[in-house]
Design an enzyme around this catalytic site. Structure first.
Site, short mmCIF file in Angstrom:
data_model
loop_
_atom_site.label_atom_id
_atom_site.label_comp_id
_atom_site.label_asym_id
_atom_site.label_seq_id
_atom_site.Cartn_x
_atom_site.Cartn_y
_atom_site.Cartn_z
N GLY A 189 32.05 34.12 37.56
CA GLY A 189 31.70 33.82 36.17
C GLY A 189 30.23 33.51 36.06
O GLY A 189 29.42 33.91 36.91
N SER A 190 29.85 32.78 35.04
CA SER A 190 28.45 32.51 34.78
C SER A 190 27.87 31.54 35.80
O SER A 190 28.58 30.73 36.40
CB SER A 190 28.28 31.94 33.38
OG SER A 190 28.78 30.61 33.31
N THR A 191 26.56 31.61 35.97
CA THR A 191 25.87 30.69 36.86
C THR A 191 26.03 29.25 36.39
O THR A 191 26.20 28.33 37.20
CB THR A 191 24.39 31.06 36.96
OG1 THR A 191 24.27 32.35 37.58
CG2 THR A 191 23.60 30.05 37.77
N GLU A 249 21.03 36.55 31.35
CA GLU A 249 22.17 37.46 31.36
C GLU A 249 22.82 37.45 29.98
O GLU A 249 23.46 36.48 29.60
CB GLU A 249 23.18 37.05 32.42
CG GLU A 249 24.32 38.03 32.57
CD GLU A 249 25.33 37.61 33.63
OE1 GLU A 249 25.75 38.46 34.41
OE2 GLU A 249 25.68 36.41 33.65
N GLU A 308 30.74 33.82 42.74
CA GLU A 308 30.07 35.07 42.36
C GLU A 308 29.65 34.89 40.92
O GLU A 308 30.49 34.89 40.01
CB GLU A 308 31.00 36.27 42.55
CG GLU A 308 30.28 37.60 42.54
CD GLU A 308 30.15 38.20 41.14
OE1 GLU A 308 29.06 38.03 40.52
OE2 GLU A 308 31.12 38.81 40.68
N CYS A 317 28.65 42.00 35.53
CA CYS A 317 27.75 41.02 36.14
C CYS A 317 26.59 41.70 36.87
O CYS A 317 25.48 41.16 36.92
CB CYS A 317 28.52 40.12 37.09
SG CYS A 317 29.42 40.98 38.39
N GLY A 319 29.36 28.12 37.38
CA GLY A 319 29.38 28.06 38.84
C GLY A 319 28.79 26.77 39.38
O GLY A 319 29.31 26.18 40.33
N LYS A 365 43.62 30.63 37.83
CA LYS A 365 43.33 30.32 36.43
C LYS A 365 42.53 31.49 35.87
O LYS A 365 41.34 31.63 36.10
CB LYS A 365 42.51 29.03 36.31
CG LYS A 365 42.69 28.29 34.97
CD LYS A 365 42.18 29.03 33.75
CE LYS A 365 40.68 28.90 33.60
NZ LYS A 365 40.19 29.51 32.31
#
Length: 493
Positions: A239-241, A396, A262, A297, A244, A187
């Site tokens: 992607g973003s925390t 971030e 990650e 990132c 995640g 995806k």
């Protein structure tokens, strides 16, 4: 250097936007994700947002392909040969892939053609080459018994990738997954979907059987359906925390599938008085925070520097800024293009304004610009007087902004560097070997650079600590993420 007029190509190009499932393009029903280009707000072809039922069709195709052993059952030499051809085909279609990503997410044609796409193709080749170089194990034998430890494919792998490095992120996920014999449902980010569809077509052309590599289009709801699926054996996300954490929840609430994440970063770049490499350090920092409009990132976004060398280093860093001024990404001499969207641009603008209101000062840049009318572009920026507790230093923002934090000594530099929820990457610049070793050992980051930044390659793992995620991309170690370890105990007489 390419002599193609990419602006003309862009005006007439019509990408394939349908998902690719079981070797065929899939006509989805329902909602569309409306798309415009961040370069100039031109309308782009919309993509379908696949729902849970449609994701299930892709997963079923992947499971059927895996169970048939049409891929996992091939001899390693044959699987390797097909992956080599796959890599070659990507390189042969570099122009098409570059145009797709440039239009969708704004990165410069030059960097896509000479960095992202060749690097992605090389990653696929690297993992293919590693296939017959990684061995299983045998436990120490004892009388009448033998234990073997073998790696078997997970089965059906779900992969969710971001938009900032479309081809590299794709390759880091699908290459080890396919190399280990899994079937994959990918995806891609809704902001960079076109190239993934094209790559799936090239996979078929290379000889990867239908159903082994599938691409589903959509947004976070599509990703949730994939991560929550009861017949997906592993979910691999970059992607973003924040997202995640959701992926981990979806995995736990479904079938406790294997997870690797990650996630975000706020990487410290420590420059100490003992460094005599300030010019090279400034070059390294500029490249790894201003390249790709700071949408990296592991961007070196926090400059932690001793006061005695601050003025000299900032002057050198400011000199580097001219090389990273954003311009029309469809021009072949452009090195830095647009941000991925106007929404992302607004996010950066707001963070910088908030930092200035809290006492930071703009040393360089600090403004949105329009090298192309209606485009989403931001100047490379340096903010001085930043405190480590400011949002600009802790969150971030994914933009071309360096936050400068002054410290008095090495101990404070390490303390400030580690005072973040993230732990993806870090750097220390010093000519003192003992200091370099001590600081590197104390930094809580998945990758620590000493007198360098971002110069690692496919041979070493990449991934974070703390809320930057778990698991690794790249290297032979990442292969094990896409496999189950099995012990077989033999008794004999």
């Amino acid at each position: 250097m390419s002599t193609i007029d990419w602006s003309v190509q862009a005006d007439t190009f019509k990408p394939e936007v349908r998902s690719l499932i079981n070797g065929q393009h899939f006509d989805a029903d329902g909602e569309l994700y409306k798309k415009t280009s961040p370069i100039d707000l031109r309308s782009l072809s919309d993509i379908a947002i696949l729902n849970e039922k449609e994701v299930n069709i892709a997963v079923n195709a992947a499971r059927k392909a895996y169970n048939s052993r049409c891929w996992a059952g091939l001899p390693l030499t044959k699987r390797k040969e097909i992956l080599f051809k796959f890599s070659d085909l990507i390189n042969q279609h570099v122009g098409t892939l570059a145009l797709l990503d440039c239009l969708e997410m704004g990165k410069s044609i030059h960097n896509l053609m000479y960095d992202d796409i060749p690097t992605g193709a090389a990653s696929i080749r690297w993992f293919a080459e590693a296939l017959d170089k990684v061995y299983d194990h045998c436990a120490p034998a004892r009388d009448g018994a033998l234990g073997t430890i073998t790696s078997e494919p997970l089965g059906v792998v779900g992969a969710i990738i971001p938009w900032n490095y479309p081809m590299i992120m794709l390759a880091w996920k699908i290459a080890p997954a396919l190399a280990m014999g899994n079937s994959v449902v990918l995806k891609p980010a809704e902001q960079s979907t076109y190239s993934a569809i094209k790559v799936a077509e090239l996979a078929l052309e290379a000889g990867i059987p239908p159903g082994v590599f599938n691409v589903v289009t959509g947004d976070g709801r599509t990703g949730q359906a994939l991560a929550s699926h009861m017949d997906v054996d592993g979910i691999f996300f970059t992607g973003s925390t924040e997202v995640g954490k959701l992926i981990m929840q979806y995995a736990a609430q479904s079938n406790l599938k294997k997870v690797a994440l990650e996630c975000g970063g706020k990487s410290p770049f420590i420059v100490l008085n003992s460094s005599k490499q300030l010019e090279y350090a400034a070059q390294s920092m500029a490249r790894h925070v201003y390249f790709n409009q700071g949408q990296i990132c592991s961007a070196a976004s926090r400059l932690i520097i001793q006061a005695e060398c601050e003025a000299e280093f900032l002057a050198l860093l400011k000199q580097q800024i001219n090389q990273y001024q954003p311009a029309n990404p469809l021009l072949t001499d452009t090195r830095v293009g647009a941000m991925v969207s106007h929404q992302q641009l607004d996010k950066v603008v707001n963070y910088v304004e908030m930092a200035v209101q809290s006492g930071a000062e703009v040393f360089a840049g600090g403004k949105a610009v329009e090298p192309v009318k209606n485009g989403a572009f931001y100047q490379p920026t340096i903010l001085t007087g930043v405190r480590n507790d400011m949002p600009i230093a802790q969150e971030e923002i994914f933009g071309p902004v360096v936050s400068v934090i002054r410290v008095k000594d090495t101990a404070e530099a390490v303390q400030v560097a580690n005072q973040t929820k993230y732990g993806l990457a870090a750097a220390v610049w010093t000519d003192d070997f003992n200091t370099a070793h001590q600081v590197a050992s104390q930094l809580r980051a998945g990758t620590v650079h000493v007198n360098a930044y971002g110069e690692d390659d496919a041979t070493v793992p990449f991934g974070g600590m703390k809320q930057s995620g778990l698991g690794k991309d790249k290297s032979i170690w990442s292969l094990q993420q896409y496999a189950e370890m099995k012990t077989t105990w033999f008794r004999y007489s």
